[in-house]
Motif scaffolding. Structure first.
Motif, PDB file in Angstrom:
ATOM      1  N   ALA A   1       0.865  -1.184   0.000  1.00 26.12           N
ATOM      2  CA  ALA A   1       0.000   0.000   0.000  1.00 26.12           C
ATOM      3  C   ALA A   1       0.902   1.234   0.000  1.00 26.12           C
ATOM      4  O   ALA A   1       1.788   1.376   0.842  1.00 26.12           O
ATOM      5  CB  ALA A   1      -0.885  -0.012   1.241  1.00 26.12           C
ATOM      6  N   LYS A   2       0.667   2.105  -0.971  1.00 24.58           N
ATOM      7  CA  LYS A   2       1.490   3.307  -1.074  1.00 24.58           C
ATOM      8  C   LYS A   2       0.963   4.348  -0.103  1.00 24.58           C
ATOM      9  O   LYS A   2      -0.237   4.611  -0.057  1.00 24.58           O
ATOM     10  CB  LYS A   2       1.472   3.859  -2.497  1.00 24.58           C
ATOM     11  N   ARG A   3       1.863   4.913   0.682  1.00 23.33           N
ATOM     12  CA  ARG A   3       1.469   5.960   1.621  1.00 23.33           C
ATOM     13  C   ARG A   3       1.624   7.307   0.953  1.00 23.33           C
ATOM     14  O   ARG A   3       2.608   7.566   0.272  1.00 23.33           O
ATOM     15  CB  ARG A   3       2.357   5.897   2.862  1.00 23.33           C
ATOM     16  N   ARG A   4       0.650   8.143   1.177  1.00 23.32           N
ATOM     17  CA  ARG A   4       0.727   9.490   0.628  1.00 23.32           C
ATOM     18  C   ARG A   4       1.583  10.327   1.555  1.00 23.32           C
ATOM     19  O   ARG A   4       1.405  10.288   2.776  1.00 23.32           O
ATOM     20  CB  ARG A   4      -0.664  10.093   0.522  1.00 23.32           C
ATOM     21  N   LYS A   5       2.486  11.018   0.998  1.00 21.44           N
ATOM     22  CA  LYS A   5       3.359  11.872   1.808  1.00 21.44           C
ATOM     23  C   LYS A   5       2.733  13.252   1.927  1.00 21.44           C
ATOM     24  O   LYS A   5       2.238  13.822   0.965  1.00 21.44           O
ATOM     25  CB  LYS A   5       4.746  11.962   1.184  1.00 21.44           C
TER      26      LYS A   5
ATOM     27  N   SER B   1       3.060  17.182   2.748  1.00 21.44           N
ATOM     28  CA  SER B   1       4.076  18.239   2.674  1.00 21.44           C
ATOM     29  C   SER B   1       4.204  18.916   4.037  1.00 21.44           C
ATOM     30  O   SER B   1       3.338  18.790   4.909  1.00 21.44           O
ATOM     31  CB  SER B   1       3.696  19.273   1.610  1.00 21.44           C
ATOM     32  N   ALA B   2       5.290  19.648   4.226  1.00 23.28           N
ATOM     33  CA  ALA B   2       5.521  20.346   5.493  1.00 23.28           C
ATOM     34  C   ALA B   2       4.422  21.373   5.752  1.00 23.28           C
ATOM     35  O   ALA B   2       3.954  21.536   6.893  1.00 23.28           O
ATOM     36  CB  ALA B   2       6.887  21.015   5.469  1.00 23.28           C
ATOM     37  N   ALA B   3       3.971  22.040   4.717  1.00 25.88           N
ATOM     38  CA  ALA B   3       2.914  23.043   4.869  1.00 25.88           C
ATOM     39  C   ALA B   3       1.605  22.383   5.296  1.00 25.88           C
ATOM     40  O   ALA B   3       0.891  22.904   6.159  1.00 25.88           O
ATOM     41  CB  ALA B   3       2.728  23.806   3.558  1.00 25.88           C
ATOM     42  N   ALA B   4       1.299  21.233   4.726  1.00 26.92           N
ATOM     43  CA  ALA B   4       0.069  20.520   5.079  1.00 26.92           C
ATOM     44  C   ALA B   4       0.125  20.048   6.523  1.00 26.92           C
ATOM     45  O   ALA B   4      -0.858  20.142   7.258  1.00 26.92           O
ATOM     46  CB  ALA B   4      -0.148  19.346   4.137  1.00 26.92           C
ATOM     47  N   ARG B   5       1.306  19.547   6.945  1.00 25.93           N
ATOM     48  CA  ARG B   5       1.460  19.118   8.333  1.00 25.93           C
ATOM     49  C   ARG B   5       1.259  20.284   9.286  1.00 25.93           C
ATOM     50  O   ARG B   5       0.628  20.153  10.334  1.00 25.93           O
ATOM     51  CB  ARG B   5       2.844  18.485   8.550  1.00 25.93           C
TER      52      ARG B   5
END
Length: 105
Positions: free
Chosen positions: A76-80, A82-86
């Protein structure tokens, strides 16, 4: 005294001890006979396994997926994120927990 022939080997041995003229029609298997039987059954198992594999291949062809062998499970591919989203999620969660704490007082 007339003895009846019995299929059970224990009775056949007992009968031989009582009457020496008794000769059963049953012959006891030797180790060689047992080994041959084991070899024959193993060959039959191999043949049946080959038949099962052939049937599985035929079924997969009929279904439309002509793959041979076992399928590997895709990771299962995990979506990364972004720093801004975090950072945005962090702000929202901090605000949510602050509101919850404020409501309890």
């Amino acid at each position: 005294m007339k003895l009846h022939r019995v299929n059970c080997s224990l009775y056949a041995v007992k009968a031989r001890l009582v009457d020496t003229s008794f000769s059963p029609s049953i012959s006891f298997p030797t180790m060689n006979d047992i080994s041959k039987a084991i070899t024959a059954k193993q060959a039959e198992i191999k043949r049946l396994q080959a038949d099962l594999e052939a049937l599985a291949r035929a079924a997969s062809i009929i279904r439309g997926s002509a793959t041979t062998g076992k399928k590997k499970a895709a990771k299962a591919k995990r979506r990364k994120m972004s720093a801004a989203a975090r950072k945005a999620v962090s702000k929202r969660m901090k605000a949510m927990w602050a509101a919850k704490r404020k409501g309890k007082k």
